[in-house]
Design a protein around this motif. Structure first.
Motif, mmCIF file in Angstrom:
data_model
loop_
_atom_site.group_PDB
_atom_site.id
_atom_site.type_symbol
_atom_site.label_atom_id
_atom_site.label_comp_id
_atom_site.label_asym_id
_atom_site.label_seq_id
_atom_site.Cartn_x
_atom_site.Cartn_y
_atom_site.Cartn_z
ATOM 1 N N VAL A 32 -5.845 18.356 -17.898
ATOM 2 C CA VAL A 32 -5.351 17.029 -18.272
ATOM 3 C C VAL A 32 -4.542 16.412 -17.137
ATOM 4 O O VAL A 32 -4.892 15.349 -16.620
ATOM 5 N N LEU A 33 -3.456 17.071 -16.759
ATOM 6 C CA LEU A 33 -2.556 16.480 -15.769
ATOM 7 C C LEU A 33 -3.184 16.389 -14.386
ATOM 8 O O LEU A 33 -3.119 15.338 -13.757
ATOM 9 N N LEU A 34 -3.758 17.450 -13.907
ATOM 10 C CA LEU A 34 -4.311 17.452 -12.549
ATOM 11 C C LEU A 34 -5.358 16.348 -12.351
ATOM 12 O O LEU A 34 -5.256 15.581 -11.391
ATOM 13 N N PRO A 35 -6.331 16.231 -13.248
ATOM 14 C CA PRO A 35 -7.299 15.135 -13.048
ATOM 15 C C PRO A 35 -6.653 13.747 -13.171
ATOM 16 O O PRO A 35 -7.019 12.823 -12.453
ATOM 17 N N ALA A 36 -5.690 13.591 -14.086
ATOM 18 C CA ALA A 36 -5.066 12.281 -14.298
ATOM 19 C C ALA A 36 -4.113 11.898 -13.177
ATOM 20 O O ALA A 36 -3.946 10.722 -12.873
ATOM 21 N N LYS A 38 -4.164 13.107 -9.899
ATOM 22 C CA LYS A 38 -4.595 13.619 -8.595
ATOM 23 C C LYS A 38 -4.179 12.714 -7.438
ATOM 24 O O LYS A 38 -4.037 13.189 -6.328
ATOM 25 N N ASN A 39 -3.936 11.449 -7.710
ATOM 26 C CA ASN A 39 -3.499 10.530 -6.647
ATOM 27 C C ASN A 39 -2.003 10.233 -6.713
ATOM 28 O O ASN A 39 -1.520 9.388 -5.971
ATOM 29 N N ASP A 40 -1.300 10.905 -7.581
ATOM 30 C CA ASP A 40 0.138 10.674 -7.744
ATOM 31 C C ASP A 40 0.889 11.986 -7.521
ATOM 32 O O ASP A 40 1.244 12.689 -8.469
ATOM 33 N N SER A 41 1.133 12.303 -6.262
ATOM 34 C CA SER A 41 1.772 13.584 -5.946
ATOM 35 C C SER A 41 3.214 13.641 -6.448
ATOM 36 O O SER A 41 3.715 14.712 -6.769
ATOM 37 N N ALA A 42 3.891 12.493 -6.526
ATOM 38 C CA ALA A 42 5.271 12.498 -7.035
ATOM 39 C C ALA A 42 5.300 12.925 -8.500
ATOM 40 O O ALA A 42 6.142 13.739 -8.895
ATOM 41 N N LEU A 43 4.377 12.387 -9.287
ATOM 42 C CA LEU A 43 4.302 12.776 -10.696
ATOM 43 C C LEU A 43 3.952 14.253 -10.824
ATOM 44 O O LEU A 43 4.581 14.981 -11.597
ATOM 45 N N MET A 44 2.959 14.694 -10.067
ATOM 46 C CA MET A 44 2.534 16.096 -10.124
ATOM 47 C C MET A 44 3.691 17.020 -9.759
ATOM 48 O O MET A 44 3.935 18.007 -10.462
ATOM 49 N N ASN A 45 4.404 16.720 -8.694
ATOM 50 C CA ASN A 45 5.526 17.572 -8.283
ATOM 51 C C ASN A 45 6.657 17.567 -9.308
ATOM 52 O O ASN A 45 7.276 18.602 -9.552
ATOM 53 N N ALA A 46 6.913 16.415 -9.925
ATOM 54 C CA ALA A 46 7.964 16.345 -10.955
ATOM 55 C C ALA A 46 7.589 17.195 -12.166
ATOM 56 O O ALA A 46 8.423 17.939 -12.697
ATOM 57 N N VAL A 47 6.329 17.106 -12.597
ATOM 58 C CA VAL A 47 5.880 17.898 -13.747
ATOM 59 C C VAL A 47 5.884 19.381 -13.402
ATOM 60 O O VAL A 47 6.324 20.215 -14.195
ATOM 61 N N LEU A 48 5.403 19.731 -12.200
ATOM 62 C CA LEU A 48 5.380 21.140 -11.793
ATOM 63 C C LEU A 48 6.793 21.723 -11.735
ATOM 64 O O LEU A 48 7.002 22.878 -12.124
ATOM 65 N N SER A 107 3.295 26.343 -7.696
ATOM 66 C CA SER A 107 4.061 26.223 -6.461
ATOM 67 C C SER A 107 3.862 24.830 -5.856
ATOM 68 O O SER A 107 2.760 24.287 -5.878
ATOM 69 N N THR A 108 4.942 24.277 -5.300
ATOM 70 C CA THR A 108 4.832 22.983 -4.625
ATOM 71 C C THR A 108 4.550 23.161 -3.133
ATOM 72 O O THR A 108 4.459 22.180 -2.409
#
Length: 161
Positions: A32-36, A38-48, A107-108
């Protein structure tokens, strides 16, 4: 309820809940998150970052409750059953693989990002998760050593005795 019953019950709940939460979180991240995001690294890093704060303690709960359940609850019931203990060994190794993959995927660092982009790594963690759960199910329904002994005719008995 006495401590003889309460502690095993609490440990069982802890083990099952940590499994459900961590497996659900990993599946959510990968599908869910990774595909949604994938172009928003700030969101991905915050969630991770938030997920790591949940996932890492879950690993500790998994290990503590798993060892307690094995050593104090299930192992005594399966004393002398080599198959049960072999299955536990396989389940433990699968769980370690799950922990390693889960930590690496959250891991970030650069290697974590490369792993998250690799669909085979996601497939591996999902397969390891399902295999661990299914193996635990097999172990849960295995008859105890006492039940197996009661169902097995004694060596010296002849049919009809």
């Amino acid at each position: 309820m006495s401590m003889d019953l309460a502690l095993p019950l609490v440990m069982r709940w802890m083990h099952v809940l940590s499994a459900v939460i961590s497996a659900g979180g990993i599946v959510f991240l990968g599908f869910v998150l990774l595909p949604a995001a994938k172009n928003d690294s700030a969101l991905m890093n915050a969630v991770l970052k938030k997920w790591r704060m949940i996932f890492h303690p879950l690993i500790i709960l998994f290990l503590v409750s798993g060892f307690y359940n094995y050593l104090k609850v299930t192992s005594p019931k399966h004393d002398g059953q080599a198959l049960y203990h072999a299955l536990f060994g396989m389940k433990f190794l699968l769980a370690l693989a799950y922990f390693v993959l889960g930590i690496a995927l959250t891991s970030t660092r650069a290697y974590g990002e490369r792993l998250r982009k690799n669909s085979r790594v996601w497939a591996a963690i999902v397969l390891v998760t399902f295999a661990t759960i299914m193996l635990g199910g097999v172990m849960k329904v295995m008859p105890s050593a006492a039940a197996t002994a009661a169902a097995t005719p004694s060596a010296g008995a002849t049919p009809g005795e």
